[in-house]
Design a protein around this motif. Structure first.
Motif, PDB file in Angstrom:
ATOM      1  N   PHE A   1       0.831  -1.207   0.000  1.00  0.00           N
ATOM      2  CA  PHE A   1       0.000   0.000   0.000  1.00  0.00           C
ATOM      3  C   PHE A   1       0.866   1.258   0.000  1.00  0.00           C
ATOM      4  CE2 PHE A   1      -1.901   3.162   2.982  1.00  0.00           C
ATOM      5  CZ  PHE A   1      -2.889   3.642   2.151  1.00  0.00           C
TER       6      PHE A   1
ATOM      7  N   PHE B   1       1.545   4.181  -2.988  1.00  0.00           N
ATOM      8  CA  PHE B   1       1.423   5.620  -2.737  1.00  0.00           C
ATOM      9  C   PHE B   1       2.697   6.346  -3.127  1.00  0.00           C
ATOM     10  CE2 PHE B   1       2.003   9.316  -0.007  1.00  0.00           C
ATOM     11  CZ  PHE B   1       0.838  10.004  -0.258  1.00  0.00           C
TER      12      PHE B   1
ATOM     13  N   ILE C   1      -8.024  -1.354  -1.719  1.00  0.00           N
ATOM     14  CA  ILE C   1      -6.577  -1.463  -1.591  1.00  0.00           C
ATOM     15  C   ILE C   1      -6.196  -2.414  -0.463  1.00  0.00           C
ATOM     16  CG2 ILE C   1      -4.427  -0.186  -1.229  1.00  0.00           C
ATOM     17  CD1 ILE C   1      -5.906   0.527  -3.791  1.00  0.00           C
TER      18      ILE C   1
ATOM     19  N   TYR D   1      -9.361   0.186   2.862  1.00  0.00           N
ATOM     20  CA  TYR D   1      -8.750   1.358   2.249  1.00  0.00           C
ATOM     21  C   TYR D   1      -9.079   1.386   0.766  1.00  0.00           C
ATOM     22  CZ  TYR D   1      -5.846   3.063   6.108  1.00  0.00           C
ATOM     23  OH  TYR D   1      -5.413   3.608   7.287  1.00  0.00           O
ATOM     24  N   THR D   2      -9.300   2.601   0.261  1.00  0.00           N
ATOM     25  CA  THR D   2      -9.558   2.767  -1.161  1.00  0.00           C
ATOM     26  C   THR D   2      -8.777   3.970  -1.666  1.00  0.00           C
ATOM     27  OG1 THR D   2     -11.294   2.860  -2.854  1.00  0.00           O
ATOM     28  CG2 THR D   2     -11.595   4.250  -0.908  1.00  0.00           C
ATOM     29  N   THR D   3      -8.965   4.276  -2.945  1.00  0.00           N
ATOM     30  CA  THR D   3      -8.198   5.343  -3.581  1.00  0.00           C
ATOM     31  C   THR D   3      -9.134   6.409  -4.137  1.00  0.00           C
ATOM     32  OG1 THR D   3      -6.710   5.776  -5.451  1.00  0.00           O
ATOM     33  CG2 THR D   3      -8.126   3.884  -5.650  1.00  0.00           C
TER      34      THR D   3
ATOM     35  N   THR E   1      -4.907  10.246  -7.405  1.00  0.00           N
ATOM     36  CA  THR E   1      -4.140   8.999  -7.421  1.00  0.00           C
ATOM     37  C   THR E   1      -4.144   8.449  -8.840  1.00  0.00           C
ATOM     38  OG1 THR E   1      -6.064   7.630  -6.896  1.00  0.00           O
ATOM     39  CG2 THR E   1      -4.781   8.449  -5.040  1.00  0.00           C
TER      40      THR E   1
ATOM     41  N   TRP F   1      -5.652   8.509  -0.342  1.00  0.00           N
ATOM     42  CA  TRP F   1      -5.923   7.151   0.119  1.00  0.00           C
ATOM     43  C   TRP F   1      -6.754   7.243   1.385  1.00  0.00           C
ATOM     44  CZ3 TRP F   1      -3.952   3.741  -3.375  1.00  0.00           C
ATOM     45  CH2 TRP F   1      -3.022   4.280  -4.266  1.00  0.00           C
TER      46      TRP F   1
ATOM     47  N   LYS G   1      -9.464   5.600   4.439  1.00  0.00           N
ATOM     48  CA  LYS G   1      -9.960   4.452   5.200  1.00  0.00           C
ATOM     49  C   LYS G   1     -11.469   4.595   5.358  1.00  0.00           C
ATOM     50  CE  LYS G   1      -9.457   2.106   9.659  1.00  0.00           C
ATOM     51  NZ  LYS G   1      -8.736   2.103  10.961  1.00  0.00           N
TER      52      LYS G   1
END
Length: 328
Positions: free
Chosen positions: A14, A18, A213, A220-222, A226, A247, A249
């Motif tokens: 992760f 990033f 993610i 977690y996502t984006t 990004t 990013w 949560k």
């Protein structure tokens, strides 16, 4: 213990994603980045003959006296580029994160992001390929340069154009400039095909996509800013978390409220049967992506490694979301 290792790997992957690929339009140059600058020496390097002098991402002019035969790569993306250029037989050292192509599994490891300088030197390299995202190791690079070994800092690419620059830089350094041009031309053509197909997807046909993610309990996502968000925009898909930056949560409850049509999982390498685990989430049973069996595991290495496989990642992601458009 196994679960601890899995989640450690997930967190590290992760953070790598990033670090290695940031925000910005995929085809525009990020003005705050430091791509290598084209000089007269770089133009001479494009002939494929030696000695050559190239300018790397740190602004240093690096002279390479002869075609490298012992290369140490300190970033998986560098390694993938070298192999794609046909110079893989010259690679004698890689990081513990390198896993592609399969041949690298048998190559000597020099550590992770904090590599072992003594190990690098023991391999007697005539070229070391570093990376701008790891400039915390600049003192170590200096130690290697001080004994006469060329160290090239490859740009921290944040767009397709900068990926092309990285491929060109490494191609010049290893004497494979023509192959670098061929790879870049192929990537550009394939990206044009994707853009042409995406242009036929109307706003009403756009699907909402949740990119996961990391799995529960910490989802977690984006969001915006990004690289994956850029890709979703490129193929005319809606990022379920597009209203957020970077990013993020999410709680399970909040993620479900996004009601995605497609769910993409980027951690399939670390978790067994990831799609089945999503389908088994009781609270998600009415989410369109789950009801319609539109949950897919994607190869995150194709997105967080800025090399030739990046275009494969875009093609695969597009075909998962719009198979009727991109699988033709």
């Amino acid at each position: 213990m196994k679960n601890c290792k899995i989640y450690f790997s997930l967190i590290t992957a992760f953070l790598l994603m990033f670090t290695l690929i940031g925000c910005g339009n995929m085809e525009s140059k990020n003005e705050n980045s430091q791509p290598s600058k084209q000089t007269e020496s770089d133009q001479q390097a494009q002939s494929g003959s030696f000695p050559v002098t190239v300018t790397d991402a740190s602004g240093s002019e690096i002279k390479i006296e002869k075609k490298p035969t012992r290369i140490v790569s300190l970033m998986p993306s560098n390694t993938e580029i070298v192999f794609a250029l046909g110079a893989g037989d010259s690679v004698v050292g890689v990081t513990e994160w390198d896993n592609y192509p399969e041949e690298v599994l048998e190559i000597e490891k020099v550590g992770g992001l904090d590599f072992n300088v003594e190990k690098v030197l023991s391999l007697k390299p005539d070229l070391v390929l570093a990376h701008a995202s790891s400039m915390q190791n600049a003192n170590d690079y200096g130690q290697i340069r001080d004994i006469g070994i060329p160290v090239i800092v490859v740009p921290n690419a944040q767009s397709f154009n900068e990926v092309y620059e990285s491929i060109t830089l490494i191609g010049n350094a290893v004497g494979a400039n023509q192959e670098a041009e061929r790879i870049i031309d192929d990537m550009k053509k394939r990206l044009d095909v994707i853009k042409e197909k995406a242009s036929k997807i109307s706003e009403d046909e756009m699907k909402t996509v949740w990119v996961e993610i990391m799995p529960e309990p910490d989802l977690y996502t984006t969001g915006k800013g990004t690289f994956i968000d850029d890709i979703l925009n490129l193929i005319h898909a809606k990022n379920a978390a597009g209203a957020y930056e970077g990013w993020i949560k999410f709680t399970e409850e909040d993620a479900i409220l996004l009601n995605p049509d497609v769910i993409l999982l980027t951690y399939g390498f670390y978790v067994e049967n990831p799609t089945e685990k999503v389908y088994q989430r009781e609270a998600w049973k009415d989410v369109p992506a789950v009801k319609n069996k539109q949950v897919f595991a994607i190869d995150s290495d194709k997105f967080n490694r800025t090399g030739p496989r990046l275009i494969e990642g875009v093609e695969e992601l597009a075909s998962f979301i719009y198979p009727e458009v991109f699988s033709k």
